[in-house]
Design a protein around this motif. Structure first.
Motif: not given
Length: 611
Positions: A241-244, A252-259, A261-266, A593-594
């Motif tokens: 469920d991680i969207m890169v 950079s790449v952003a790690m998105i929690d698709t459950v 819908d939030r930015l987890m980490e960059r 998701i901002e």
């Protein structure tokens, strides 16, 4: 919503405009506001021109829009701008000076690499500009990418060594920067590029030979030992469920929690303009062994990134221009495909150490011997093979990674100017775009042969493609034509051409969604903010969604959540760089998701299940 009126530009003119730029590389495409190889990454307009110390002749961005000039086009260029200089910015200081002469041939720059120390006052003198292969063209250009942002400088035909033009600037930014011809000059235009390498302090200015295995091994680096990595996830998310997400302008790449819908980490410093991400095949097991994503930047670096704690693990620097990457089904190997040099590089998936280099030299469909860029890479399901698409070569290569020496076991001829493709639902057939020939070529990976060429309405750009197995249908967007092509995956016959709002780059469907989703891009109009849905049963457009109401000037790249209950759209250009999350069946905006930085291509961990 009503359809917009057709632009004054005819469909044929739109298609020709797109074909002129199919081979333009990254920064030229940014300035033209569409992607270089019509691939996953979409650039943003340059923020502003740097200071020149001096120039002579023309330095004007509008040259990029004019295309190559024939005899009838000589008066179409912009007015000359001599000694352009910013009144608000002092020229940077230089510690030394150097002059390089550059010639533009058809189809290459000589030299193709300029290497200088930092803080050098560099003068590039443009001498010859020749058209040996096609005398219909009489103009090249030179453009050096951001942060230098120089040109395009017009280089009219000149067969002697007299000075055409020159530019002087200070190399105050270290790194590798592309330069290229921004004006189409014939079928080999794709090869008209090179690199300015501003060598970091302490490094030798001698040229790096990326064709040498010793050099490739030396440029490999382990950034964090496996034993130092977190042994359990530092989050409570299923890795699938991680969207890169590529953050186009930030390396950079952003790690998105698709459950949630939030930015987890960059994850920073993973190479400029990540183009593709692929996942370890054991990722669905949620174990340490499979908790990795592999990336390929356009600068040529292949990174391995940990998904437990979002750490960079290792990097293989194997070229200066690249696009694609794939991981073997057994999890042992990673293969990268490069534009410069023309080669494939296979790495150990655990350490990222290069272990095999395969030059991509072949004979193209017109009988010409050449080196070819690699435009697409995949693991072939259940076959123990890597599949590589050779762009100029017009061939698909199959590489056996179960054998120690990684032999190329099949070379399958297709059409001209190959791009991306996707597999049928059973994994047997690979369907790849031949963009110059406006067709989809079909490869049987079991029998290792070409089985069909399906004509398309425009330049096909399937991206990851869309399938509707219930009716044996496959879909592609068209670049340069406001339509979607549909064909039957049993008969290999064209099924329908669907009229849509505008040309596009990406089209997707989830097995649990009612509709096919696609984007509109390359229209140079407000239509670029639209996405739309297609009913796969009626093969008609069902709904159009104007994303400008949420701050988008351009919306791109639909991607579904693992369960198919959400679809994600990147706002890569506009007031609010973000990801829009929609209900895939109603088109309702669910959330936004901002705090993202020019998000473009999105890849979900569930892709690992395809291995």
């Amino acid at each position: 919503m009503s359809r917009s009126e057709s632009p004054a530009e005819s469909i044929a003119e739109q298609e020709e405009r797109i074909k002129r730029h199919l081979s333009a590389s990254r920064e030229i495409a940014e300035r033209l506001e569409f992607d270089d190889q019509l691939s996953f990454e979409m650039g943003l307009p340059s923020p502003g021109r740097r200071t020149f110390i001096k120039t002579s002749g023309v330095v004007a961005a509008s040259a990029a829009l004019a295309g190559c000039a024939g005899d009838d086009d000589d008066d179409d260029g912009p007015e000359s701008t001599d000694d352009e200089e910013s009144p608000d910015e002092e020229p940077p200081a230089a510690e030394r000076s150097e002059t390089v002469q550059l010639a533009a041939k058809q189809y290459e720059f000589q030299p193709q690499e300029i290497r200088v120390p930092p803080n050098t006052e560099l003068t590039i003198e443009f001498t010859q500009s020749t058209f040996e292969e096609n005398e219909e063209f009489t103009m090249h250009t030179f453009y050096l990418e951001d942060p230098y942002d120089i040109g395009p400088i017009e280089l009219p035909e000149n067969t002697n060594d007299e000075l055409i033009d020159s530019v002087t600037f200070v190399t105050d930014e270290e790194g590798t920067f592309d330069f290229e011809c921004s004006a189409y000059c014939g079928d080999g235009h794709a090869q008209m590029n090179g690199q300015l390498y501003v060598v970091p302090e302490g490094e030798s200015v001698d040229e790096v030979d990326f064709t040498d295995m010793g050099t490739l091994k030396e440029r490999h680096e382990i950034l964090k030992e496996e034993r130092e990595l977190a042994q359990e996830p530092q989050h409570d998310l299923d890795l699938r469920d991680i969207m890169v997400v590529t953050e186009r302008n930030n390396a950079s790449v952003a790690m998105i929690d698709t459950v949630n819908d939030r930015l987890m980490e960059r994850v920073e410093n993973v190479g400029k303009a990540i183009h593709v991400h692929d996942f370890h095949p054991e990722l669905p097991e949620q174990t340490r062994e499979g908790a990795y994503v592999y990336t390929q930047s356009r600068q040529g670096e292949m990174y391995k990134i940990d998904l437990f704690d979002f750490e960079r693990v290792a990097v293989a620097d194997a070229g200066t221009d690249a696009r694609d990457i794939a991981v073997s089904r057994d999890g042992n190997y990673v293969i990268g495909g490069f534009y410069n040099p023309n080669h494939l590089v296979i790495c150990d998936a655990e350490t990222m150490e290069p272990i095999k280099r395969i030059p991509t030299h072949t004979v193209n469909p017109d009988g010409e011997s050449l080196g070819s860029r690699v435009c697409s890479l995949y693991d072939v399901p259940e076959e123990g093979l890597f599949l590589a698409g050779l762009k100029e070569g017009g061939e698909v290569w199959l590489i056996d990674y179960t054998q120690e020496d990684f032999p190329v076991v099949a070379t399958i001829e297709c059409g001209r100017t190959l791009h991306d493709g996707f597999f049928t639902a059973d994994g047997r057939y690979f369907m790849i775009a031949s963009q110059t020939d406006n067709q989809m070529d079909i490869i049987d990976t079991h029998e290792r042969r070409h089985v069909a060429a399906i004509p398309m309405d425009g330049v096909p750009h399937p991206g990851p493609g869309a399938l509707y197995p219930d009716e044996d249908l496959a879909f592609t967007t068209h670049a340069g034509s406001p339509s979607v092509g549909v064909w039957n995956t049993e008969t290999w016959e064209a099924e329908k051409t669907i009229d849509v709002r505008g040309s596009g780059l990406f089209i997707r469907k989830h097995e649990h969604s009612d509709y096919v989703w696609a984007d509109v891009i390359l229209t140079d109009s407000e239509d670029d903010a639209y996405v739309y849905t297609i009913d796969p049963d009626t093969l008609e457009v069902d709904q159009e969604i104007d994303c400008s109401q949420w701050g988008a000037a351009a919306a791109i790249h639909p991607e579904f959540s693992r369960d198919g209950e959400k679809v994600y759209i990147s706002v890569w250009k506009g007031e609010n760089e973000s990801i829009l999350v929609f209900d895939p069946n109603t088109g309702e905006l669910l959330t936004q998701i901002e705090d993202l930085l020019a998000p473009t291509g999105k890849f979900l961990g569930v892709r690992a299940e395809g291995h």
